[in-house]
Scaffold this active site. Structure first.
Site, short mmCIF file in Angstrom:
data_model
loop_
_atom_site.label_atom_id
_atom_site.label_comp_id
_atom_site.label_asym_id
_atom_site.label_seq_id
_atom_site.Cartn_x
_atom_site.Cartn_y
_atom_site.Cartn_z
CG HIS A 164 16.56 -6.30 4.28
ND1 HIS A 164 15.89 -7.67 4.43
CD2 HIS A 164 16.23 -5.44 5.01
CE1 HIS A 164 16.05 -7.58 5.91
NE2 HIS A 164 16.43 -6.32 6.18
CB CYS A 180 15.17 -3.25 7.99
SG CYS A 180 16.81 -3.11 7.22
#
Length: 205
Positions: A164, A180
């Site tokens: 992301h 992440c």
């Protein structure tokens, strides 16, 4: 009706056309039902990792990291191949998109910090999400089939692994995330536009 596997190069994926049961092993216990849409509203496209007889082993968020779900080859699936793959290197903090084996995008990323490491292994893109408004995820995210192993206390964003964007561009290139992979918004915008659902994602040391 069992479908023929599409010939040619690339990675096999199976789009769910009608709800289908996921099993722990070929012919084994049922563990979940895969609907035609994901929890985020995307078409449900499953990355096929293994093929055994009339069964597929698929990478899905209903299973823990490194564990496949199984489903039978049937007319409830649309089989095709994708040419893309994403490779993230934790040591070099680089993310690369390859198409038919050729690099088409390379970018520096942030990865999980020591207390919240990015898990290694093979995952798959489940959703391409554009996020409106100011958030920690920047422009958007590629949601993956994997899970972050260590969720900080008080974190309310779930445990799904993702690639992301970020509202902290200074963190790019560092071990700074909660598991992440963070990329700059320009790279995330390109990935969301170009990467098919079901694309395999390899996270390497």
């Amino acid at each position: 009706m069992r479908l023929r596997w599409p010939a040619g190069p690339g990675y096999l994926v199976a789009e769910v056309l009608a709800p289908v049961l996921l099993h722990a092993s070929p012919g084994g216990p049922e563990i979940a039902e895969a609907d035609i849409r994901t929890q985020f509203g995307s078409a449900r496209v499953l990355a096929v990792v293994r093929q055994r007889g009339g069964w597929f082993g698929v990478s899905v968020p209903e299973r823990s990291n490194g564990t496949l779900a199984c489903l039978p080859n049937s007319g409830r699936l649309l089989l095709y191949r994708v040419r893309d793959r994403l490779v993230a290197s934790l040591s070099t903090r680089r993310l690369e998109l390859l198409r038919a084996g050729r690099p088409v995008l390379r970018t520096t990323v942030a990865v999980g910090r020591a207390a919240d490491p990015t898990p290694l292994g093979r995952f798959a893109v489940t959703d391409r999400l554009i996020i409106r408004g100011a958030t920690h995820y920047g422009y958007g995210a590629l949601a993956l089939s994997g899970h972050q192993p260590n969720i900080p206390q008080g974190w309310g964003g779930g445990d799904r692994l993702a690639i992301h964007g970020t509202d902290d561009p200074a963190s790019i290139g560092l071990a700074a995330s909660q598991g992440c992979v963070r990329a700059g918004d320009a790279a995330v915008r390109a990935l969301i536009a170009d990467v098919p659902l079901g694309t395999p994602v390899f996270v390497r040391p």
